[in-house]
Design a protein around this motif. Structure first.
Motif, PDB file in Angstrom:
ATOM      1  N   ALA A 128       0.602  64.011  42.898  1.00  0.00           N
ATOM      2  CA  ALA A 128       1.472  63.186  42.054  1.00  0.00           C
ATOM      3  C   ALA A 128       0.810  61.847  41.716  1.00  0.00           C
ATOM      4  CB  ALA A 128       2.823  62.977  42.727  1.00  0.00           C
ATOM      5  N   VAL A 191       5.194  66.660  39.791  1.00  0.00           N
ATOM      6  CA  VAL A 191       6.067  65.829  38.956  1.00  0.00           C
ATOM      7  C   VAL A 191       7.322  65.440  39.756  1.00  0.00           C
ATOM      8  CG1 VAL A 191       7.537  65.785  36.891  1.00  0.00           C
ATOM      9  CG2 VAL A 191       5.251  66.796  36.770  1.00  0.00           C
ATOM     10  N   ALA A 194       6.611  62.761  42.191  1.00  0.00           N
ATOM     11  CA  ALA A 194       6.586  61.443  41.545  1.00  0.00           C
ATOM     12  C   ALA A 194       8.011  60.932  41.358  1.00  0.00           C
ATOM     13  CB  ALA A 194       5.866  61.525  40.198  1.00  0.00           C
ATOM     14  N   ALA A 216       8.354  60.026  35.804  1.00  0.00           N
ATOM     15  CA  ALA A 216       8.415  61.442  36.175  1.00  0.00           C
ATOM     16  C   ALA A 216       9.182  62.237  35.120  1.00  0.00           C
ATOM     17  CB  ALA A 216       9.060  61.602  37.541  1.00  0.00           C
TER      18      ALA A 216
END
Lengths: 430, 120
Positions: A128, A191, A194, A216
């Motif tokens: 991430a 993702v 994040a 994100a």
């Protein structure tokens, strides 16, 4: 009145969009991520300075490319060694220019870039951060804060990770359509990491603290633009939209934390929830359920609070059961135990929770103690509940959550235990 | 690995805090300290008396001592307390620092304590 910040947001979005595209393009062709980052750094910074004032150029990609090329050639003249280093990059920049002149845009290789960031050689916890830096151009200091890591350590790890991408060889991986869904899962996981950075961590705080929810969501939309029919991609986007929709309701006017069940649902972002629901329906048509679709479906069930209805706890427990089978983790098992407590009563929830604690080390996991405290309070075990609330408070990063948990403990000391609330909200996208 | 967490904050803030807020804050520190104990990472930790009670001492190369009132240097955020924790690595120390109530109203500086080889 806020035209400056609004203009900045538009410019920043455009600049990051172009940055990611150009970096992916240049790195893929030159095989040199560092040099490409270097060449783009100044161009990107000046874009963030100029675009909010002058407006976003009609062709942002070209603006950045021209600006980066200037820098690249400046360097060449100065430094023979840099010339060798940047030779491939300069060639890539010329390719990009040609691409642009021919088609009016630069080939979008960001997905390949994201695959490179989530390759097996890259440590899962670095995927991430790497993606945030390479695709969105976030600086290491900001990423470090979001992930609660010292910036020097984060920079070092990013450098090492980039070296691994380079070592894996270029051009970046070409992924066949058959391979796509397997490879995309790793991208989606990064993702989501994040999105929940500094949030699904042991402190269990919410996305206001992580500060990366917007980025994100953006990455999620980017993936969904590139592979619009992948059901898990749609599921992840739905999940993040649901969780993010409740952002404004997580604090009251004094800044105090408000648990999910007590939130003023009129503060929820209805448009985002509607979008999430329609994404989830679109995903379901593919008849390929997966982790993120299930998690989004759970969030969708919580959204029943919008209509003043208690969520369907039996459906939620069933969804967690499904989730445990395909993507079991202590966090999922913990969330399931909370739902079991709501469906079958606090003692059943406690039993389920004990079962999780036996199998995983949750000693320093804030949401575990918050959930335990809630369930204990509901069974009338006041002294134990008090201790558990205090323990959860001691493990909290977010001062609002800490204050809320201490308040729960205090009330146990002086009054009847109140109905269980979801103080454990923080551990899931509550 | 041992780390010193130094808690810097505006030390005048404490004296202006309403009693219920001061009480809540003490509760927050108690909970944090207990969590450090429960996690088995607590080594030491104390709250310090106000900076006004400090004296700063220096001895120059020619042996002349100077003693002045107050902390060194005089800044808005002053050392108000500390913890020593024993954790696996720097990342863990930073995550414990983030949980410290002092990080919400000041700064918590995380420093590794240099390991001195013990004499046999």
């Amino acid at each position: 009145m806020n035209s400056r910040p609004a203009a900045y947001a538009v410019a920043e979005r455009a600049a990051r969009e172009s940055y990611g595209k150009l970096l992916a393009y240049l790195a893929a062709r030159s095989g040199n991520i560092d040099a490409a980052q270097d060449a783009l750094a100044d161009a990107f910074t000046s874009a963030l300075e100029r675009w909010p004032l002058d407006g976003v150029p009609r062709t942002p990609d070209a603006w950045l490319l021209v600006s980066a090329r200037h820098r690249l050639f400046d360097r060449h003249r100065r430094d023979v060694r840099a010339e060798r280093l940047h030779g491939a990059l300069a060639a890539a920049a010329r390719d990009a220019q040609r691409d642009f002149e021919r088609a009016g845009e630069i080939g979008d290789e960001r997905l390949a870039f994201m695959f490179a960031c989530t390759a097996a050689a890259i440590a899962p916890e670095m995927r991430a951060p790497l993606m945030l830096q390479l695709v969105l151009g976030l600086d290491a200091a900001r990423i470090a804060s979001a992930f609660l890591i010292a910036p020097a350590a984060m920079s070092q790890r990013l450098v090492r990770a980039k070296r691994k991408i380079a070592a894996a060889g270029t051009p970046l991986p070409r992924v066949s359509p058959d391979d796509l869904s397997a490879r995309i899962d790793a991208v989606l996981a990064a993702v989501y990491a994040a999105f929940s950075a500094g949030w699904s961590d042991p402190a269990g705080v919410d996305p206001r603290v992580s500060g990366l929810a917007v980025e994100a969501l953006w990455l999620g939309r980017l993936v969904a633009d590139i592979v619009p029919d992948d059901p898990e991609t749609l599921g992840l986007l739905a999940l993040m939209l649901h969780a993010d929709a409740r952002r404004a309701a997580r604090r009251d006017s004094t800044g105090a934390y408000v648990p999910l069940a007590e939130q003023n649902t009129r503060l929820w972002n209805a448009a985002q929830i509607d979008e999430a629901e329609s994404l989830l329906r679109r995903a379901a048509r593919a008849r390929r359920p997966g982790r993120f679709q299930l998690e989004a479906a759970i969030q969708s069930a919580y959204a029943e609070y919008r209509f003043g209805r208690e969520p369907a706890w039996n459906a939620i427990v069933a969804l967690y059961d499904g989730l445990l089978r395909i993507a079991g983790s202590p966090v999922v098992a913990l969330n399931r135990a909370v739902a079991v407590g709501r469906l079958r009563g606090a003692p059943a929830g406690l039993l389920a929770l004990d079962d999780v604690a036996v199998r995983s080390d949750l000693r320093d996991y804030q949401p575990y103690w918050a959930a335990r405290a809630d369930l204990l309070a509901a069974t009338g075990a006041r002294a134990e509940a008090y201790r558990a609330f205090e323990r959860a408070a001691g493990l909290s990063v977010d001062p609002a959550v800490r204050g809320y948990l201490l308040g729960c403990a205090r009330r146990l000391g002086t009054a009847q235990p109140s109905a269980p609330s979801s103080a454990s909200e923080g551990k899931s996208p509550g | 690995m041992e780390f010193l967490l130094q808690l810097y904050a505006d030390q005048t803030r404490w004296s202006t805090l309403p009693p219920d807020q001061a009480h809540a804050e003490m509760g927050a520190y108690a909970a944090y300290t207990q969590a450090l104990h429960d996690a088995g990472v607590f080594v030491a930790g104390e709250r310090l008396a106000p900076p006004s009670s400090a004296a700063s001492v220096r001895v120059s190369a020619d042996g002349k001592a100077s003693v002045v009132d107050g902390p060194y240097p005089e800044t808005k955020e002053q050392l108000g307390g500390y913890y020593v924790i024993d954790v696996a690595d720097h990342d863990a120390a930073v995550s414990w620092a983030a949980r410290c109530p002092g990080a919400s109203h000041g700064t918590v500086e995380v420093r590794p304590i240099m390991a001195v080889p013990t004499a046999a």
